[in-house]
Each structure stands twice: as C-alpha cells, then as structure tokens.
Scaffold this motif. Structure first.
Motif, PDB file in Angstrom:
ATOM      1  N   ILE A 142      -9.205  26.101  28.025  1.00 38.51           N
ATOM      2  CA  ILE A 142      -8.016  26.745  27.452  1.00 38.51           C
ATOM      3  C   ILE A 142      -8.215  28.265  27.413  1.00 38.51           C
ATOM      4  O   ILE A 142      -7.281  29.040  27.669  1.00 38.51           O
ATOM      5  CB  ILE A 142      -7.729  26.181  26.045  1.00 38.51           C
ATOM      6  CG1 ILE A 142      -7.299  24.710  26.139  1.00 38.51           C
ATOM      7  CG2 ILE A 142      -6.638  26.997  25.345  1.00 38.51           C
ATOM      8  CD1 ILE A 142      -6.019  24.480  26.899  1.00 38.51           C
ATOM      9  N   HIS A 143      -9.449  28.705  27.100  1.00 33.85           N
ATOM     10  CA  HIS A 143      -9.732  30.146  27.124  1.00 33.85           C
ATOM     11  C   HIS A 143      -9.482  30.731  28.510  1.00 33.85           C
ATOM     12  O   HIS A 143      -8.848  31.793  28.659  1.00 33.85           O
ATOM     13  CB  HIS A 143     -11.193  30.412  26.717  1.00 33.85           C
ATOM     14  CG  HIS A 143     -11.414  30.460  25.233  1.00 33.85           C
ATOM     15  ND1 HIS A 143     -11.460  29.331  24.454  1.00 33.85           N
ATOM     16  CD2 HIS A 143     -11.597  31.510  24.385  1.00 33.85           C
ATOM     17  CE1 HIS A 143     -11.672  29.664  23.192  1.00 33.85           C
ATOM     18  NE2 HIS A 143     -11.759  31.000  23.116  1.00 33.85           N
ATOM     19  N   ILE A 144     -10.008  30.026  29.524  1.00 33.96           N
ATOM     20  CA  ILE A 144      -9.848  30.519  30.901  1.00 33.96           C
ATOM     21  C   ILE A 144      -8.368  30.562  31.289  1.00 33.96           C
ATOM     22  O   ILE A 144      -7.874  31.547  31.854  1.00 33.96           O
ATOM     23  CB  ILE A 144     -10.656  29.627  31.872  1.00 33.96           C
ATOM     24  CG1 ILE A 144     -12.150  29.722  31.553  1.00 33.96           C
ATOM     25  CG2 ILE A 144     -10.374  30.015  33.317  1.00 33.96           C
ATOM     26  CD1 ILE A 144     -13.010  28.740  32.311  1.00 33.96           C
ATOM     27  N   LEU A 145      -7.619  29.474  30.971  1.00 30.74           N
ATOM     28  CA  LEU A 145      -6.191  29.431  31.290  1.00 30.74           C
ATOM     29  C   LEU A 145      -5.436  30.536  30.561  1.00 30.74           C
ATOM     30  O   LEU A 145      -4.555  31.195  31.148  1.00 30.74           O
ATOM     31  CB  LEU A 145      -5.628  28.055  30.908  1.00 30.74           C
ATOM     32  CG  LEU A 145      -4.112  27.859  31.107  1.00 30.74           C
ATOM     33  CD1 LEU A 145      -3.747  27.982  32.588  1.00 30.74           C
ATOM     34  CD2 LEU A 145      -3.654  26.515  30.556  1.00 30.74           C
ATOM     35  N   PHE A 146      -5.796  30.768  29.309  1.00 29.04           N
ATOM     36  CA  PHE A 146      -5.115  31.808  28.535  1.00 29.04           C
ATOM     37  C   PHE A 146      -5.339  33.196  29.153  1.00 29.04           C
ATOM     38  O   PHE A 146      -4.405  33.996  29.283  1.00 29.04           O
ATOM     39  CB  PHE A 146      -5.627  31.764  27.094  1.00 29.04           C
ATOM     40  CG  PHE A 146      -5.149  32.907  26.241  1.00 29.04           C
ATOM     41  CD1 PHE A 146      -3.833  32.991  25.838  1.00 29.04           C
ATOM     42  CD2 PHE A 146      -6.034  33.923  25.867  1.00 29.04           C
ATOM     43  CE1 PHE A 146      -3.392  34.055  25.062  1.00 29.04           C
ATOM     44  CE2 PHE A 146      -5.606  34.988  25.092  1.00 29.04           C
ATOM     45  CZ  PHE A 146      -4.277  35.048  24.691  1.00 29.04           C
ATOM     46  N   ILE A 147      -6.583  33.497  29.545  1.00 27.11           N
ATOM     47  CA  ILE A 147      -6.879  34.808  30.128  1.00 27.11           C
ATOM     48  C   ILE A 147      -6.145  34.982  31.456  1.00 27.11           C
ATOM     49  O   ILE A 147      -5.611  36.062  31.761  1.00 27.11           O
ATOM     50  CB  ILE A 147      -8.403  34.967  30.300  1.00 27.11           C
ATOM     51  CG1 ILE A 147      -9.070  35.016  28.912  1.00 27.11           C
ATOM     52  CG2 ILE A 147      -8.739  36.229  31.098  1.00 27.11           C
ATOM     53  CD1 ILE A 147     -10.582  35.006  28.960  1.00 27.11           C
ATOM     54  N   ILE A 148      -6.066  33.889  32.266  1.00 26.82           N
ATOM     55  CA  ILE A 148      -5.345  33.972  33.549  1.00 26.82           C
ATOM     56  C   ILE A 148      -3.871  34.276  33.314  1.00 26.82           C
ATOM     57  O   ILE A 148      -3.269  35.128  33.997  1.00 26.82           O
ATOM     58  CB  ILE A 148      -5.525  32.654  34.334  1.00 26.82           C
ATOM     59  CG1 ILE A 148      -6.972  32.508  34.805  1.00 26.82           C
ATOM     60  CG2 ILE A 148      -4.572  32.612  35.542  1.00 26.82           C
ATOM     61  CD1 ILE A 148      -7.272  31.175  35.448  1.00 26.82           C
ATOM     62  N   LEU A 149      -3.250  33.606  32.332  1.00 21.44           N
ATOM     63  CA  LEU A 149      -1.823  33.815  32.068  1.00 21.44           C
ATOM     64  C   LEU A 149      -1.555  35.211  31.505  1.00 21.44           C
ATOM     65  O   LEU A 149      -0.501  35.796  31.761  1.00 21.44           O
ATOM     66  CB  LEU A 149      -1.302  32.745  31.099  1.00 21.44           C
ATOM     67  CG  LEU A 149      -1.266  31.314  31.646  1.00 21.44           C
ATOM     68  CD1 LEU A 149      -0.783  30.346  30.576  1.00 21.44           C
ATOM     69  CD2 LEU A 149      -0.367  31.213  32.869  1.00 21.44           C
ATOM     70  N   VAL A 150      -2.525  35.740  30.729  1.00 20.33           N
ATOM     71  CA  VAL A 150      -2.339  37.092  30.205  1.00 20.33           C
ATOM     72  C   VAL A 150      -2.450  38.130  31.326  1.00 20.33           C
ATOM     73  O   VAL A 150      -1.676  39.088  31.388  1.00 20.33           O
ATOM     74  CB  VAL A 150      -3.363  37.375  29.083  1.00 20.33           C
ATOM     75  CG1 VAL A 150      -3.353  38.861  28.706  1.00 20.33           C
ATOM     76  CG2 VAL A 150      -3.043  36.543  27.857  1.00 20.33           C
TER      77      VAL A 150
END
Length: 674
Positions: A504-512
């Motif tokens: 979820i951290h990785i997905l969040f950083i990609i979307l940001v």
C-alpha cells in the motif's frame, strides 16, 4: 368423449330424445385468426346407438385462450357453480384502469364580494370540490372584498368526466360558522389541457348566490361576484397510483407525449402448488384460487379453479413495455363470492400471496420458469401459503433504445420542471387509488376494492415497527462496505499484515508521483469487481425475502400494531404501551440527530469567533498552512501526510490526536437548548 344430449322438457321428468358423441381426440383445433368453424348436421342416436332420432346442427372445435369464446366458456372444473352471478365471478377477464389526470386549480383573486356583515373585515377562503375530494385555500391575507390568494389546488380527475368542479367562496364568520358568498360549477370537459410547462390563459368565472325569496319556498339565483382562476388538466405528469419503488407505468397522461414501446412482456400463469385451505367446506378446508396481474393500465384476472389446492390455470397474457425499470405484480386470491357472497356485507376475497418481478432484472429474450413462494403477513406472523409457477419473458425490440432509456429521467419532465411536494404526492396517490378501486369494482365481474388495494399496496406508508427495523438494517447493510473498508484501512495503519502495508505504501507513492493515474486506477478497479461478480449473478428474478423484511423475527404485538386500523381501534392500555415504546425509540433517534447537529455546529464555530481562542488558533493555522503549501510541492506534502497516517504502531500512542482533541473542544449550541 364429449356428449351432447337433446331432451324434451316436461313437468315431471325431461324425456330423452337423442345424443351425439364426439371423441375428444378427433375434435378439430382452431387457432385465431382462423374463422370459426361452420356448423354441421350430426345424427342424433338413442342411448344404444342403434336408432336414428333426428339431426342436430352445431359446431365443435378445440380452441385456445386466444379464442373469442374463451371468456364465456363453461369450465369442466366449475360444474358445481350455479347462478349467473357466480358463473361471472369465476371467468377470466381483462380490465383497464381509468385514464387519470391531475387537475390544477390556480385561485388568483375574487372581486366585489358581498358579505352579510359590512362592518367587519371578511376572512375569505375558496373551497373546491371534485367528487369526494375537498380542498381549501388559506384565508386571504388582504382581508377585503377583493381578496387575493394565488394558490394552487391539485385534484385527480378520471375519464369520462362525469362530475363538475364546484368552487365556493366562503367567509369565516366564527370558528365553526362559514357563510357562502358565491358558488360556481365548472364542467370538466370545458377545462383546457396542458401538455408542457407553458401556462394556460386565466379566466373570470361568475359566482352565483342562492337567495331565499321572502314569503315563498323557492330559491332565486342571484349574481354575486366573480373569481379569477387558471384551471387546466395536466397531461405532462404521470398520475401515481402505485408506490414509486415498484411502479408498473411511468408514462405521462397525454398520449401525445408517449414514447415508442421498447419491447413486449409475456406472462404465463401456469399453476400453484401446496395452497392452504382458506375456508371451511363439508367439514374440511377448500380453496377457490384465481390470479390477478397488474402492469401499466392493464389488469388481468384468470379464471377461478374450484376446490383445488393445486390449481392449473395455464393462461398467457402480454403487455407492451415502455420502460424496463418497472415492476409487474401478480397476486393470488381465494374467491369468496361463488355462493351468494355478493350481498351487502358479504365476505371479502382472501389474500393468498403476491409476487413482484422487476423487468430490469430479466435478461432479454430468455424464458424464466420458476416457482415463487406465496407469503402473507398475518397478525400472528408470516405464513407460506403455497407456491405459484410462472413463465416470464421480456422481449426487446431494440437493444439500443432500451439502453438509451437508462439516460432518461424516471418520471416525465413536468415532475422536475414544476415538482409536486411530498405531501401533495401522498394525497394525490391516495385519491388515485380510491378512483381506480371504485371504477374497477363497478366492472362486471367486479375487481373488488380489497384486491385493488392489495395490488397497489395502499397501506404501505403507515407506521410499522417491523418495516422500520428492516429499513434500518438495510441502511446498515449499505454502509457495511464503507465500515469494512474502514476496518481494513485500520489494519493497514496498524501493520497487521506487514507485506500488504508495504505494498500500500508503494502504491500510494506511485499515485502521488503520478496523480494522473488515480482516476484510471479507480475505474479499472470497479471494472474488475463488476467482471468478477458477473459469474455470481442471480439466475432467476428475486422474490419476497422474509429475512430482509424482518417478518420472521417480528414480535406479535408489533404485527398487531401494523394491522391496526387508522385511527386505532385498540384499548387505551395497549395504545399507552405502544406510545411509550414509540417515545423510547424516538428518544434514541433524537439523541443521534442531536449528536450529528453538534458535530456540524462545531465545524461552523471554527470561524464564528464564538470561542475566540479556538478561532484565533484555527485562523493562524490556516495562514501558516497556506504559506507552507504555497512553498512546498504538493507531492511532498501528500507523501508526508500519507506516511504519517500509515506510520508503524511503534510511533503511535493510544491518546486521541491533536486535531481530534481540538475539534472536540469546540463549542456547539447545545448549551443554549432548553
């Protein structure tokens, strides 16, 4: 074999002349539009078949339900029914609901009124009567002999227009005493018809007053005044006689505004199984069952199957479909009018059960043949009365037109351009159901009031503890997904599954870093969920759900309250107990509503300076946040906030956060409440 006997009528005993026998397998079949078979001469023979007794001309054929002779046919399973009225009550019939209009009476003003007491300011209002519908305007605020209202009164009128609209201008002399200042009767066929939102022309109507001539008994009509009104029949509305949740027709009244049909609905009423005894007969129970189906303006009634718990109707009916988001209702009833039940105060036809099928849940061009449970709610609980076997097919003439219907508003556009209030719609729906039930009960054979009211769910708006519980749990079920999502996110924040949290951290950083991927990701996720659920779609139309309705767990007193009359017919002690129970429930609802209002008022108090220190802190925070957000790139701020929310439990503490503490300390208006 079919046997046709000719007899010579006699006072003591009818003499046998001869008979004709037909083998049922040899009788020819006839299907409309073929012309009726021509009658032929057949030999009359004696009982042994030896002697020739003459000839008889007749026509014999095997027909179908589409045959014009079917409605008047005698049924072999109804041989015990005698009497013309009883025979009429067992035959199948098709009914049409009367064409209903909304009548709008816009009362503008009146002139030159002549009250009996010239020394007081008149309190004038207008009373309008159409059939059994009576409406009044408010008392004119002008308090003069030239009063003004500019108020709309809405009625339901049905074709053919038999009764005039009667208007009277009345002066309220005392609390329970009114004086008629003038009256006029307007024939309905003289009223303009409006198909859109453009207003019709206003007209002046003369008011007449009946004056008793001194010394004589006769009355004299005297010109009193005149009234200014705008009256029209609204053809752009759909007159609601059903609940909007399961309407079978959504077209406007005026036929000029109808769209083309999008398909055909075919319903086969096949049979019923396991029906319960509905009335006593010869020391045992019996049931004389028939079905009623309603869709749009067309009602159908099957023939009555006499004394059978497994009746077989095998009748087919069709309807034109103009909107797929509509519902067909099928009800099963026990006929209680076969042996003199039509007399005043006679018995009512009993309910066996009801089925609703929403057309939008059906796949096009597919035949659904399923059995549906017949459930009835009684004072002592829910009871399964049997099952009905139906065949349903929805045939679509144009898939593109049907898909295009989903972009149209549900009701005609006049409902949105000039909307009616909720109280108006409730009152007008009640009047419409009364008109429909009265008109259909005057048909031959009558479709009685209790049948029409059950099919139209007349009492569904009344208070029911069971229904309130069911609706509450429906709301909880709707928000269950959001609650489950919140619990899942809480597990992510608390690192219950470290691998999922890291992903979820990785997905969040990609979307940001790539915000243009946010919306495509959301819609792709919804698409995949929809495709995944396709294989688990329902294979047959849904039916009445006792668990969803909370019918199985309802307390007997709650059901007794639901079936109570309005106004109540219970004793004072029972009414007091139910009132106290309702007060306790309303108290809990009142507390929840008060808590919601408190949170909203705290939000408002952020900038209201009611708490000067809290508002000063918030205003200072807003200034600092504006400067920081202007200097710092948005992606950096979003990443920092996200990492703070998703931080490891080692860096958390159990006390509430600073923003939550600050919000809970804000003032609300509860301290100003009495």
């Amino acid at each position: 074999m079919l046997e046709v006997t000719v007899k010579d009528k006699d006072l003591v005993k009818d003499d046998f002349i001869g008979r004709v026998l037909f083998d049922m397998n040899e009788i020819p079949k006839r299907v409309p539009p073929d012309s009726p078979l021509a009658p032929q001469w057949y030999r009359l023979e004696d009982r042994k078949g030896d002697k020739f007794k003459g000839e008889l001309m007749l026509a014999v054929w095997m027909g179908t339900q589409a045959d014009e002779a079917f409605p008047e046919a005698w049924h072999s399973d109804a041989a015990t029914v005698s009497g013309t009225d009883s025979l009429a009550n067992i035959r199948s019939k098709v009914y049409l609901s009367p064409k209903l209009w909304y009548l709008r009476v816009n009362v503008i003003e009146a002139q030159d009124l002549v009250p009996s007491d010239q020394g007081r300011y008149p309190e004038v209002y207008v009373k309008a009567i159409l059939g059994n519908q009576v409406l009044r305007t408010r008392v004119s605020p002008s308090r003069s002999i030239n009063p003004m209202w500019n108020e709309d009164l809405m009625f339901v009128a049905s074709e053919p227009f038999e009764e005039p609209l009667i208007l009277s201008v009345e002066d309220r002399i005392a609390p329970n005493k009114d004086e008629v200042l003038g009256r006029c009767a307007i024939p309905m066929h003289h009223v303009d018809r409006r198909l859109d939102h453009n207003p019709v022309n206003t007209r002046w109507f003369n008011l007449e007053k009946h004056v008793i001539v001194e010394g004589e008994k006769k009355k004299e009509i005297k010109f009193a005044s005149r009234i200014h009104m705008r009256i029209c029949l609204e053809g752009g509305y759909h007159v609601l006689d059903e609940s909007t949740h399961y309407s079978s027709d959504l077209r406007p009244t005026a036929k000029q505004l109808w769209k083309h049909s999008i398909g055909v609905l075919e319903l086969g009423i096949l049979n019923a199984q396991g029906l319960m005894p509905m009335k006593p007969k010869d020391g045992r129970g019996t049931t004389d069952a028939y079905c009623v189906a309603k869709y749009g303006q067309k009602w159908v009634r099957t023939r009555t199957i006499i004394d059978s718990f497994t009746p077989k109707w095998n009748e087919q009916y069709t309807w034109e479909v103009f909107d797929p988001c509509t519902v067909i209702t099928i009800g099963v009833f026990d006929n209680c009018h076969l042996h003199g039940g039509d007399k005043p105060g006679g018995s009512r036809d009993s309910r066996i059960g009801k089925v609703r099928i929403r057309l939008s849940t059906l796949e096009t061009d597919r035949v659904y043949t399923h059995s549906y449970p017949l459930l009835v709610l009684h004072r002592n609980g829910v009871k399964k009365m049997g099952e009905i076997h139906l065949a349903v097919r929805f045939t679509c003439s144009s898939l593109l037109n049907m898909m295009h219907m989903y972009s149209h508003p549900l009701l005609p556009k006049m409902h949105y351009i000039h909307p009616l209030t909720v109280s108006q719609l409730d009152s007008l729906r009640h009047q419409a159901t009364v008109i429909v039930s009265v008109r259909l009960s005057r048909s031959e054979p009558p479709l009685r009031k209790e049948i029409v009211e059950y099919m139209l769910d007349v009492g569904s708006h009344m208070w029911s503890m069971r229904r309130s519980k069911a609706n509450f749990f429906r709301i909880m079920n709707v928000f269950g997904g959001l609650i489950a999502l919140g619990k899942w996110f809480d597990q992510i924040c608390n690192w219950k599954n470290p691998i999922t949290t890291v992903l979820i951290h990785i997905l969040f950083i990609i979307l940001v870093l790539y915000p243009e991927l946010i919306l495509p990701t959301i819609f792709l996720y919804l698409f995949l969920i929809g495709v995944w659920h396709y294989r688990r779609r329902s294979r047959h139309p849904p039916h009445m759900d006792t668990r969803l309705s909370h019918a199985e767990s309802a307390h007997p007193d709650e059901l007794d309250e639901e079936f109570d009359t309005f106004p109540t017919s219970q004793s004072a002690d029972i009414v007091r107990m139910r009132y106290d129970r309702l007060r306790s429930i309303a108290g809990r609802i009142q507390t929840v509503v008060g808590d919601l209002a408190t949170q909203g008022e705290r939000l408002q108090s952020l900038l209201s300076w009611r708490d000067p220190r809290a508002t000063a802190l918030f205003v200072l925070f807003c200034l600092i946040a504006a400067i920081v957000l202007y200097i710092t790139p948005f992606q950096v701020v979003a990443v920092l906030i996200g990492l703070y929310v998703l931080r490891h439990p080692r860096f958390r503490h159990k006390l509430p956060s600073v923003p939550l503490n600050f919000f809970r300390r804000l003032p609300a208006r509860t301290d100003s409440m009495l």
